[in-house]
Design a protein around this motif. Structure first.
Motif, PDB file in Angstrom:
ATOM      1  N   ARG A 120       0.817  -1.216   0.000  1.00 36.87           N
ATOM      2  CA  ARG A 120       0.000   0.000   0.000  1.00 36.87           C
ATOM      3  C   ARG A 120       0.851   1.267   0.000  1.00 36.87           C
ATOM      4  NH1 ARG A 120      -5.302  -1.175   3.772  1.00 36.87           N
ATOM      5  NH2 ARG A 120      -5.879  -3.143   2.773  1.00 36.87           N
ATOM      6  N   SER A 121       2.089   1.144   0.415  1.00 38.78           N
ATOM      7  CA  SER A 121       2.988   2.304   0.426  1.00 38.78           C
ATOM      8  C   SER A 121       3.685   2.507  -0.910  1.00 38.78           C
ATOM      9  CB  SER A 121       4.043   2.131   1.528  1.00 38.78           C
ATOM     10  OG  SER A 121       3.430   1.979   2.795  1.00 38.78           O
ATOM     11  N   TYR A 122       3.532   1.528  -1.822  1.00 42.02           N
ATOM     12  CA  TYR A 122       4.212   1.610  -3.114  1.00 42.02           C
ATOM     13  C   TYR A 122       3.199   1.306  -4.215  1.00 42.02           C
ATOM     14  CZ  TYR A 122       8.313   1.244  -0.128  1.00 42.02           C
ATOM     15  OH  TYR A 122       9.252   1.439   0.856  1.00 42.02           O
ATOM     16  N   LEU A 131      10.565   2.424  -8.355  1.00 45.09           N
ATOM     17  CA  LEU A 131      10.784   1.903  -7.009  1.00 45.09           C
ATOM     18  C   LEU A 131       9.641   0.992  -6.580  1.00 45.09           C
ATOM     19  CD1 LEU A 131      12.378   1.828  -4.366  1.00 45.09           C
ATOM     20  CD2 LEU A 131      11.166   3.900  -3.648  1.00 45.09           C
ATOM     21  N   ALA A 132       8.406   1.383  -6.905  1.00 40.88           N
ATOM     22  CA  ALA A 132       7.252   0.562  -6.537  1.00 40.88           C
ATOM     23  C   ALA A 132       7.315  -0.800  -7.221  1.00 40.88           C
ATOM     24  CB  ALA A 132       5.958   1.282  -6.916  1.00 40.88           C
ATOM     25  N   ARG A 133       7.730  -0.837  -8.489  1.00 41.63           N
ATOM     26  CA  ARG A 133       7.829  -2.115  -9.191  1.00 41.63           C
ATOM     27  C   ARG A 133       8.945  -2.979  -8.616  1.00 41.63           C
ATOM     28  NH1 ARG A 133       9.446  -1.576 -14.132  1.00 41.63           N
ATOM     29  NH2 ARG A 133       9.781   0.657 -14.261  1.00 41.63           N
ATOM     30  N   GLN A 134      10.036  -2.352  -8.198  1.00 38.74           N
ATOM     31  CA  GLN A 134      11.122  -3.108  -7.565  1.00 38.74           C
ATOM     32  C   GLN A 134      10.654  -3.753  -6.258  1.00 38.74           C
ATOM     33  OE1 GLN A 134      14.119  -0.075  -7.158  1.00 38.74           O
ATOM     34  NE2 GLN A 134      15.048  -0.511  -9.126  1.00 38.74           N
ATOM     35  N   ILE A 135      10.009  -2.953  -5.409  1.00 37.42           N
ATOM     36  CA  ILE A 135       9.545  -3.458  -4.111  1.00 37.42           C
ATOM     37  C   ILE A 135       8.472  -4.527  -4.304  1.00 37.42           C
ATOM     38  CG2 ILE A 135       8.428  -2.832  -1.949  1.00 37.42           C
ATOM     39  CD1 ILE A 135      11.267  -1.800  -2.184  1.00 37.42           C
ATOM     40  N   ARG A 207      10.577  -6.919 -13.500  1.00 38.91           N
ATOM     41  CA  ARG A 207       9.735  -6.525 -12.373  1.00 38.91           C
ATOM     42  C   ARG A 207       8.287  -6.511 -12.834  1.00 38.91           C
ATOM     43  NH1 ARG A 207      14.192  -3.007 -12.415  1.00 38.91           N
ATOM     44  NH2 ARG A 207      13.012  -1.830 -13.960  1.00 38.91           N
ATOM     45  N   VAL A 208       7.390  -6.504 -11.900  1.00 35.57           N
ATOM     46  CA  VAL A 208       5.974  -6.391 -12.237  1.00 35.57           C
ATOM     47  C   VAL A 208       5.746  -5.083 -13.001  1.00 35.57           C
ATOM     48  CG1 VAL A 208       3.653  -6.165 -11.300  1.00 35.57           C
ATOM     49  CG2 VAL A 208       5.255  -7.773 -10.259  1.00 35.57           C
ATOM     50  N   LEU A 256      13.858  -1.247 -17.725  1.00 33.33           N
ATOM     51  CA  LEU A 256      14.728  -1.767 -16.670  1.00 33.33           C
ATOM     52  C   LEU A 256      15.168  -0.673 -15.716  1.00 33.33           C
ATOM     53  CD1 LEU A 256      16.279  -4.172 -15.516  1.00 33.33           C
ATOM     54  CD2 LEU A 256      18.161  -3.601 -17.059  1.00 33.33           C
ATOM     55  N   THR A 257      15.502   0.491 -16.239  1.00 34.05           N
ATOM     56  CA  THR A 257      15.985   1.587 -15.395  1.00 34.05           C
ATOM     57  C   THR A 257      14.971   2.703 -15.229  1.00 34.05           C
ATOM     58  OG1 THR A 257      17.013   2.642 -17.331  1.00 34.05           O
ATOM     59  CG2 THR A 257      18.379   1.148 -16.019  1.00 34.05           C
TER      60      THR A 257
END
Length: 350
Positions: A120-122, A131-135, A207-208, A256-257
């Motif tokens: 919920r924070s990402y 960052l959200a996709r990484q987490i 990542r997603v 990717l980046t």
């Protein structure tokens, strides 16, 4: 008279056992009713704030509580009833298995609840979602790996509660090396996917929501499970690939980046085309479009043939969906401009 006493005692014991079973069944039913009432009340409170913590807790707790509540009612009543030893032993075995299953289910629910609250924070439904996709990817893969570990430990613990199976298992481990080797070979795909999942969670080649090109098809990563990856293609088909594919084979990852992408739109015009006017119109189209991220922008001649000149319009957008729509918009607007303002610039056909 004396010969009838054992039969009377046996009848009395059987009667007490039947009564005890009914009492245990009643305790289980009452526990289930109380659990449903409590869950219903909490669900009603949680409905006032669907995105709140209480709502997530209720959603994840429903399953484990459906097993824990009757088990608790059974355990509370069992020591206080008179039941024969013939029934007590299998009932205790069932209770032990149910306790192990409830603990495992509770751990899985706790893992899921933790992941839900962290996600919920990402948010990945925003423009800058790297960052959200990484987490999200790390959470999905690691949580599923943890759930598999909990499942394996629970099954192993259940098996150790049976003395006969425990003895057989010890014999197999000590004397059947060939069988163990065969089991290892058969389990190799599962282990490869497990380790591939750990690599993807740590290194994150995908990542997603990443935009990827696999097997010549473009799509976005919809889901990453503990064994496979689901890629949603542009035409809404879904390609399912094993995790090891993204470790062992080359593929393209366009995000990717960064979610930001650069794309092109190609047009053919004739040699008499005033390129400066077309370039001015192209700039106007981009500036009036909310899909353009005010990044890359150029219009250049990239090739010529005997009868036409090839123009390439370069543009950038915040994400893949915006870029696709922007490319379509640019083609449409430039063709309309050439047809209405510069009809002499359209390529000649024989």
């Amino acid at each position: 008279m004396n010969s009838e006493l054992p039969n009377e005692a046996l009848t009395l014991a059987e009667h007490n056992s039947v009564v005890a079973l009914y009492v245990l069944l009643g305790a289980v039913v009452i526990a289930i009713l109380l659990e449903r009432i409590c869950i219903g009340l909490f669900a009603r409170f949680a409905a006032r704030k669907p995105d709140g913590i209480l709502s997530a807790v209720v959603q994840r707790a429903r399953g484990p509580l459906a097993l824990i509540a009757p088990l608790a009612g059974f355990e509370l009543v069992l020591p206080n009833v008179d039941i024969s030893r013939r029934l007590e032993v299998p009932l205790e075995q069932i209770v032990v298995l149910a306790i192990i299953a409830s603990v495992a289910w509770g751990l899985v629910a706790l893992i899921g609840l933790t992941v839900d609250l962290l996600k919920r924070s990402y948010r990945i439904d925003v423009d800058d979602n790297l960052l959200a996709r990484q987490i999200t990817t790390r959470l999905d893969i690691l949580s599923r790996t943890a759930e598999i570990v909990v499942f394996i430990v629970a099954i192993g613990t259940m098996l150790t509660t049976f003395p006969a199976i425990r003895t057989i298992g010890a014999a197999i481990l000590t004397s059947a090396g060939l069988a163990g080797l065969a089991a290892g070979v058969s389990a190799r795909p599962m282990l490869e996917n497990l380790f591939a999942g750990m690599q993807i969670a740590l290194a994150q080649p995908i990542r997603v929501d990443d935009v990827v090109v696999v097997e010549g098809e473009q799509g976005s990563v919809k889901e990453i499970t503990s064994t496979f990856v689901v890629v949603r293609l542009w035409d809404l088909r879904e390609m399912v690939l094993p995790l090891t594919y993204f470790i062992n084979k080359p593929f393209q990852n366009w995000t990717l980046t960064s979610a930001r992408l650069v794309g092109t739109a190609t047009l053919f015009v004739n040699y008499a085309t005033p390129f400066d006017e077309v370039r001015t119109e192209y700039t106007r189209i981009l500036e009036n479009s909310p899909l353009w991220d005010h990044g890359e922008s150029s219009l250049a001649v990239v090739d010529v043939t005997e009868g036409a000149v090839q123009l390439r319009a370069l543009m950038s957008a915040r994400n893949s969906s915006d870029l696709f729509e922007l490319r379509c918009k640019v083609r449409e607007e430039l063709i309309r401009f050439l047809r209405e303002k510069l009809p002499g610039s359209l390529p000649k056909t024989a």
